[in-house]
Design an enzyme around this catalytic site. Structure first.
Site, mmCIF file in Angstrom:
data_model
loop_
_atom_site.group_PDB
_atom_site.id
_atom_site.type_symbol
_atom_site.label_atom_id
_atom_site.label_comp_id
_atom_site.label_asym_id
_atom_site.label_seq_id
_atom_site.Cartn_x
_atom_site.Cartn_y
_atom_site.Cartn_z
ATOM 1 N N GLN A 78 0.829 -1.220 0.000
ATOM 2 C CA GLN A 78 0.000 0.000 0.000
ATOM 3 C C GLN A 78 0.862 1.268 0.000
ATOM 4 O O GLN A 78 0.472 2.299 0.557
ATOM 5 C CB GLN A 78 -0.955 -0.002 1.199
ATOM 6 C CG GLN A 78 -2.183 -0.886 0.998
ATOM 7 C CD GLN A 78 -3.003 -0.482 -0.235
ATOM 8 O OE1 GLN A 78 -3.161 0.693 -0.544
ATOM 9 N NE2 GLN A 78 -3.505 -1.464 -0.966
ATOM 10 N N SER A 79 2.048 1.194 -0.595
ATOM 11 C CA SER A 79 2.951 2.345 -0.589
ATOM 12 C C SER A 79 2.372 3.542 -1.354
ATOM 13 O O SER A 79 2.030 3.438 -2.537
ATOM 14 C CB SER A 79 4.275 1.931 -1.241
ATOM 15 O OG SER A 79 5.065 3.071 -1.510
ATOM 16 N N ASN A 80 2.303 4.672 -0.657
ATOM 17 C CA ASN A 80 1.899 5.924 -1.314
ATOM 18 C C ASN A 80 3.019 6.429 -2.210
ATOM 19 O O ASN A 80 2.780 7.045 -3.248
ATOM 20 C CB ASN A 80 1.597 6.985 -0.262
ATOM 21 C CG ASN A 80 0.515 6.542 0.685
ATOM 22 O OD1 ASN A 80 -0.610 6.280 0.262
ATOM 23 N ND2 ASN A 80 0.834 6.424 1.967
ATOM 24 N N CYS A 82 5.168 4.606 -3.893
ATOM 25 C CA CYS A 82 5.181 3.868 -5.169
ATOM 26 C C CYS A 82 4.051 4.355 -6.072
ATOM 27 O O CYS A 82 4.242 4.527 -7.285
ATOM 28 C CB CYS A 82 5.073 2.368 -4.905
ATOM 29 S SG CYS A 82 6.595 1.704 -4.168
#
Ligand SMILES: *Cc1c(COP(=O)(O)O)cnc(C)c1O
Length: 332
Positions: A78-80, A82
């Site tokens: 859930q990386s913002n 990325c």
């Protein structure tokens, strides 16, 4: 202002700037503590916004200057960071490859859905979510004839952190125009680039308030403390933007008391903070970063760690697309 090279660094425009600076009247009245303000970096505009967009303006600028054809970076599923990198690559006409912690999921949710929509290629790295296999993936791309530009975990190197030195310049222009004194800035700190950039920005702007990072990740036994990483990155960032010979003016202030059960695990602290801000101000914070940091700020206020005549700024670093992936944790 200390002379600096911020305007000379390669930069690719991505963000809607300046982001709004707003008072939180109803939340301040509810808490009966200091006057609260918010800096809306959830509204940086690129692909649902967030703090990484400011870093990416400088990182993508450098990638283009080096003739790169591909951006590659890493993070949690859930990386913002990325998700914003994938959007930035699309805007700049570059390919994007992401190394994500975890395993493939049947239906992508939240940020992961957006990574797909932005056309990023995803490599799953199992338990490693901090870019441990980034170099190996980059080597594979080079071997296939591509010219990848590797963005470290969180976009946190001096080039990325320059985005937050510049952000503090922007904030001080806004506060000067309103004759507003900010006594403390509170925000989530994880890979440290945001905090390092703000600390470098404090040197060039002469900002005197406290800069308090709320630590988001539990550090492993024996790992370098976040404050040490931030100090060294802040000094390097200052070197990049001033040419060297200038010292930091602030101590590194990282509060590690709000990590709950670990990274990405939502507890009462985050749930209450998310609902309180939503219900007093109509503003959303996210389950992983800004919900936790806002929970920390609420606790610091309840502990009377600020005086009532002080002005405290919450720097909203984004992350709200992850709300939808955490629906079950937020409804309990
Ligand atoms: C990445 C991120 C942070 C942490 O910023 P760092 O520069 O990595 O310390 C905070 N909030 C959100 C929403 C983020 O995506």
């Amino acid at each position: 202002m200390v002379p600096n090279k911020l305007q000379q660094l390669p930069r690719f425009p991505l963000a809607h700037l300046p982001t709004p600076l707003e008072p939180l009247h109803r939340l301040s009245a509810h808490l009966k503590g200091p006057q609260l303000f918010i800096k809306r970096d959830d509204q940086t505009g690129l692909g649902l916004g967030g703090n990484k967009t400011r870093k990416l303006e400088f990182l993508v600028g450098e990638a283009i200057a080096r003739g790169a054809d591909t951006l590659i970076t890493a993070g949690a599923a859930q990386s913002n960071h990325c998700r914003q990198t994938a959007a930035a690559a699309a805007r700049a006409g570059l390919r994007c490859e992401l190394v994500l912690g975890g395993n493939p999921t049947a239906v992508p949710e939240g940020n992961l859905l957006l990574d797909e929509l932005f056309g990023a290629v995803v490599h799953w790295s199992g338990p490693e979510r901090r870019g441990e296999t980034l170099d190996a993936v980059a080597a594979g791309l080079r071997a296939s004839g591509l010219n990848p530009y590797v963005i470290p975990y969180g976009g946190s190197n001096p080039t990325g952190a320059a985005g937050y030195a510049n952000a503090l310049v922007e904030l001080t222009q806004q506060t000067d125009a309103q004759s507003l004194r900010i006594d403390a800035i509170v925000f989530p700190s994880s890979s440290g680039g945001t905090q390092a950039g703000l600390l470098a920005g404090a040197v060039i702007t002469g900002f005197k308030g406290r800069i308090i990072g709320v630590g988001i990740d539990k550090r492993e036994e024996g790992a370098v403390p976040l404050a040490d990483e931030v100090r060294s990155l802040a000094q390097q960032t200052l070197g990049l933007i001033t040419g060297g010979g200038v010292k930091l003016t602030h101590d590194v202030d990282v509060d590690q008391s709000y990590q709950g059960a670990g990274y990405g695990i939502v507890g009462n602290l985050e749930r209450e903070a998310i609902k309180l801000l939503a219900r007093t101000e109509g503003i959303l914070v996210d389950p992983v970063y800004t919900g936790r940091a806002m929970g920390g700020l609420l606790d610091l206020i309840r502990q009377k760690r600020f005086q009532n005549d002080q002005n405290v700024l919450f720097w909203h670093t984004g992350g709200t697309p992850a709300l939808f992936a955490y629906a079950r944790d937020l409804m309990t």
